[in-house]
Motif scaffolding. Structure first.
Motif, short mmCIF file in Angstrom:
data_model
loop_
_atom_site.label_atom_id
_atom_site.label_comp_id
_atom_site.label_asym_id
_atom_site.label_seq_id
_atom_site.Cartn_x
_atom_site.Cartn_y
_atom_site.Cartn_z
N THR A 129 25.55 -0.69 -9.72
CA THR A 129 25.49 0.05 -10.99
C THR A 129 24.91 1.45 -10.76
N LEU A 130 23.86 1.54 -9.95
CA LEU A 130 23.25 2.85 -9.68
C LEU A 130 24.23 3.76 -8.95
N LEU A 131 25.00 3.20 -8.02
CA LEU A 131 25.97 4.02 -7.29
C LEU A 131 27.05 4.54 -8.22
N SER A 132 27.44 3.72 -9.21
CA SER A 132 28.46 4.16 -10.17
C SER A 132 27.93 5.28 -11.06
N LEU A 133 26.60 5.36 -11.22
CA LEU A 133 25.98 6.40 -12.04
C LEU A 133 25.53 7.59 -11.21
N ASN A 134 25.79 7.57 -9.93
CA ASN A 134 25.24 8.54 -9.01
C ASN A 134 25.51 9.99 -9.42
N LYS A 135 26.73 10.26 -9.84
CA LYS A 135 27.11 11.65 -10.14
C LYS A 135 26.49 12.18 -11.43
N VAL A 136 26.06 11.29 -12.31
CA VAL A 136 25.47 11.75 -13.57
C VAL A 136 23.96 11.55 -13.58
N MET A 137 23.41 11.11 -12.47
CA MET A 137 21.98 10.80 -12.40
C MET A 137 21.15 12.09 -12.35
N PRO A 138 20.17 12.23 -13.24
CA PRO A 138 19.32 13.43 -13.20
C PRO A 138 18.41 13.42 -11.98
N GLU A 139 17.96 14.59 -11.56
CA GLU A 139 17.12 14.71 -10.38
C GLU A 139 15.82 13.92 -10.54
N THR A 140 15.31 13.82 -11.77
CA THR A 140 14.06 13.09 -12.00
C THR A 140 14.19 11.60 -11.68
N THR A 141 15.42 11.10 -11.70
CA THR A 141 15.67 9.67 -11.46
C THR A 141 16.15 9.41 -10.05
N ARG A 142 16.71 10.40 -9.40
CA ARG A 142 17.41 10.19 -8.13
C ARG A 142 16.51 9.58 -7.06
N GLU A 143 15.28 10.06 -6.91
CA GLU A 143 14.41 9.54 -5.86
C GLU A 143 13.98 8.11 -6.15
N THR A 144 13.76 7.80 -7.44
CA THR A 144 13.44 6.41 -7.80
C THR A 144 14.61 5.50 -7.50
N ALA A 145 15.82 5.98 -7.80
CA ALA A 145 17.03 5.20 -7.50
C ALA A 145 17.17 4.97 -6.01
N ARG A 146 16.90 5.98 -5.21
CA ARG A 146 16.98 5.83 -3.76
C ARG A 146 15.97 4.79 -3.27
N ALA A 147 14.80 4.78 -3.86
CA ALA A 147 13.78 3.79 -3.47
C ALA A 147 14.25 2.38 -3.78
N VAL A 148 14.91 2.21 -4.94
CA VAL A 148 15.45 0.89 -5.32
C VAL A 148 16.52 0.47 -4.32
N VAL A 149 17.45 1.38 -4.02
CA VAL A 149 18.52 1.07 -3.09
C VAL A 149 17.97 0.79 -1.70
N ARG A 150 16.97 1.57 -1.28
CA ARG A 150 16.37 1.38 0.05
C ARG A 150 15.73 0.00 0.16
N LYS A 151 15.10 -0.46 -0.89
CA LYS A 151 14.46 -1.77 -0.89
C LYS A 151 15.49 -2.88 -0.71
N VAL A 152 16.58 -2.80 -1.48
CA VAL A 152 17.63 -3.83 -1.39
C VAL A 152 18.29 -3.80 -0.02
N VAL A 153 18.60 -2.60 0.49
CA VAL A 153 19.24 -2.48 1.80
C VAL A 153 18.35 -3.06 2.90
N ALA A 154 17.05 -2.79 2.84
CA ALA A 154 16.12 -3.33 3.84
C ALA A 154 16.11 -4.85 3.81
N GLU A 155 16.15 -5.42 2.62
CA GLU A 155 16.16 -6.88 2.49
C GLU A 155 17.46 -7.46 3.05
N LEU A 156 18.58 -6.80 2.78
CA LEU A 156 19.87 -7.28 3.30
C LEU A 156 19.92 -7.17 4.81
#
Length: 398
Positions: A129-156
C-alpha cells in the motif's frame, strides 16, 4: 430441548462476536461485557452492517443514509482504533483488520500521516500500500514510510535468506562441476575417488574414465538470473517478496542477478539490488501491463542462454501483443534459457490470473504456477539444475 449452543456459553459468546449487532438483535441473546464488549466495538467500527449479512461497497452508505462502518476519516479516531485492535487481537489478526480497513473504507490517505504509520502493524500488504502511494507521499511522511518498509524487509530477509542461500549453493555446486574440464581445472581429489573402480593393480594407477572439474564458480558467475516482475496493482505482495529475493540472489557471487520491473514501461533496477528498500521505492505499483515489452528487454540482456534462468512473475493479464509475447518465450527456450513463470510470489494461495495465457505458456513447456516464498528456493534450485520444476497443485492452494 436445549440446543448445543445454549449449553455452551463460550460457543454462544463467540457467535455473538461474529454476528455483531445490539444485544438480542443477533438472535443469540448474549450480553457482552468488559473486554468482550470492547472487542465487539472495534469489530463493529470496521465491519458494521456487514456482520449482519449486509455488504455495502467501499465507502458506501446503507439504506438509512449512514455509513456502514464507524471509523470515518478522522485520523485521531483511526489511531485510537489501531491501538484498540493491537490490545485485543494477536498480530496476525491485526494485520487482517488493518488490510480490511484500508481496502474497504478507503483509509489509504491516512497512511500519508507519520503518526498513523507509527501506529500500524507493519506487514507485506502494508508495504504494498505504501509503495502504491509513493508518488503522492509528502516529504514529512517519506522517512517514516521508509522505516516501516525497512523493518518488514529486514524481517523477510531474516526469514528467507539463509535457506535460499543454502539451497541454491548446493544446486550451484552440482551444476558447476563439469566432466570435460581443462587440465588446470581438474579436481583431482574428486576425480580419483569417482574412478577408484578403474584401479589397475599391475600398474598401481587409476585410469580415470570421468574427469571432474572445479567449474567456474570460484572465478565468475556460474549462472545468470533475470527476475522480470509485473508491478501492476494486484502484484503488490509479489513485488515485495521478489525484491527481497533479488537482493539475496545478488549477494551470491556464483549468480549474476538482474531485476526488471514493468507495467507499460520497463525499468531496470539492478543497480539497487544491494538495497532492497531503495529498490522497492523505485517501483511504481499500478498502471497497465506490457509483458511483451518487458520480455523483449530481458531477452536483449541475455548473453549466455544455456546458463540463464528467466523468472517472469505476473498474473499474465497482457495489455501488449500476445502473439509476440509467446514467440519471445518460445525463442528464449529454444536458445537454452530456463524459463519460469510464477503467477504470484506470495502467501495468498491461488491467485486470479489469465488462464488462456497460462495454458499457452504450458503448451510451450513453460508452465505457470503460483509459488509461496518458502517454496521459491526449491523452484530456483530446480531451474538452475535444469530439473523438472516442483509445481504445486493449484487446486490445493485455493
Amino acid at each position: 430441548m436445549t440446543s448445543t449452543t445454549e449449553r455452551d456459553p463460550e460457543r454462544l459468546r463467540r457467535w455473538r462476536l461474529v454476528l455483531g449487532g445490539a444485544a438480542g438483535a443477533d438472535g443469540t441473546g448474549c450480553q457482552l461485557r468488559g473486554r468482550d464488549a470492547a472487542m465487539d466495538g472495534a469489530l463493529e467500527a470496521l465491519y458494521g452492517q456487514q456482520r449482519q449479512h449486509r455488504r455495502p461497497g467501499r465507502g458506501a452508505r446503507d439504506d438509512g443514509g449512514t455509513r456502514a462502518a464507524g471509523l470515518g476519516a478522522s485520523a485521531p479516531q483511526v489511531a485510537r482504533w489501531l491501538g484498540d485492535i493491537r490490545t485485543y487481537f494477536p498480530s496476525s489478526v491485526v494485520q487482517v483488520l488493518q488490510r480490511d480497513a484500508i481496502d474497504r473504507l478507503g483509509l489509504s490517505e491516512l497512511l500519508l500521516e507519520p503518526e498513523m504509520l507509527e501506529a500500524v502493524e507493519a506487514d507485506v500488504h502494508l508495504v504494498g500500500t505504501l509503495l502504491s502511494l509513493n508518488k503522492v507521499m509528502p516529504e514529512t511522511t517519506r522517512e517514516t514510510a521508509r522505516a516501516v518498509v525497512r523493518k518488514v524487509v529486514a524481517e523477510l530477509e531474516q526469514r528467507l535468506a539463509t535457506r535460499t542461500r543454502a539451497t541454491l549453493t548446493g544446486a550451484l555446486d552440482r551444476t558447476a562441476r563439469t566432466s570435460r574440464p581443462r587440465h588446470r581445472a581438474i579436481d583431482w581429489d574428486r576425480t580419483i575417488r569417482a574412478n577408484l573402480r578403474h584401479y589397475l593393480p599391475e600398474h598401481r594407477t587409476v585410469v580415470p574414465e570421468r574427469l571432474i572439474g572445479y567449474g567456474r564458480a570460484a572465478r565468475s558467475a556460474t549462472k545468470d538470473v533475470v527476475l522480470c516482475i509485473d508491478q501492476s496493482g494486484s502484484m503488490a505482495a509479489s513485488v515485495v517478496y521478489a525484491s527481497v529475493f533479488g537482493a539475496v540472489l545478488a549477494s551470491m557471487r556464483a549468480l549474476d542477478t538482474r531485476l526488471v520491473v514493468f507495467d507499460t514501461a520497463v525499468t531496470d533496477l539492478t543497480d539497487h539490488l544491494d538495497d532492497p528498500v531503495e529498490l522497492l521505492f523505485g517501483t511504481q505499483l499500478g498502471g497497465g501491463t506490457d509483458i511483451n515489452r518487458a520480455l523483449a528487454y530481458c531477452q536483449s540482456r541475455i548473453h549466455r542462454p544455456a546458463d540463464t534462468v528467466v523468472v517472469l512473475i505476473s498474473d499474465l493479464y497482457e495489455g501488449g501483443i500476445r502473439g509476440e509475447m509467446l514467440k519471445r518465450v518460445a525463442a528464449m527456450k529454444a536458445s537454452g534459457v530456463q524459463f519460469v513463470t510464477l503467477l504470484a510470489l506470495s502467501d495468498e494461495g491461488a491467485p486470479v490470473y489469465d488462464r488462456e495465457h497460462a495454458a499457452a505458456l504450458a503448451a510451450l513447456g513453460a508452465p505457470a504456477f503460483a509459488c509461496t516464498p518458502d517454496r521459491f528456493p526449491e523452484v530456483m534450485a530446480a531451474a538452475l539444475e535444469k530439473r523438472p520444476l516442483p509445481i504445486p497443485d493449484m487446486a490445493e492452494q485455493r
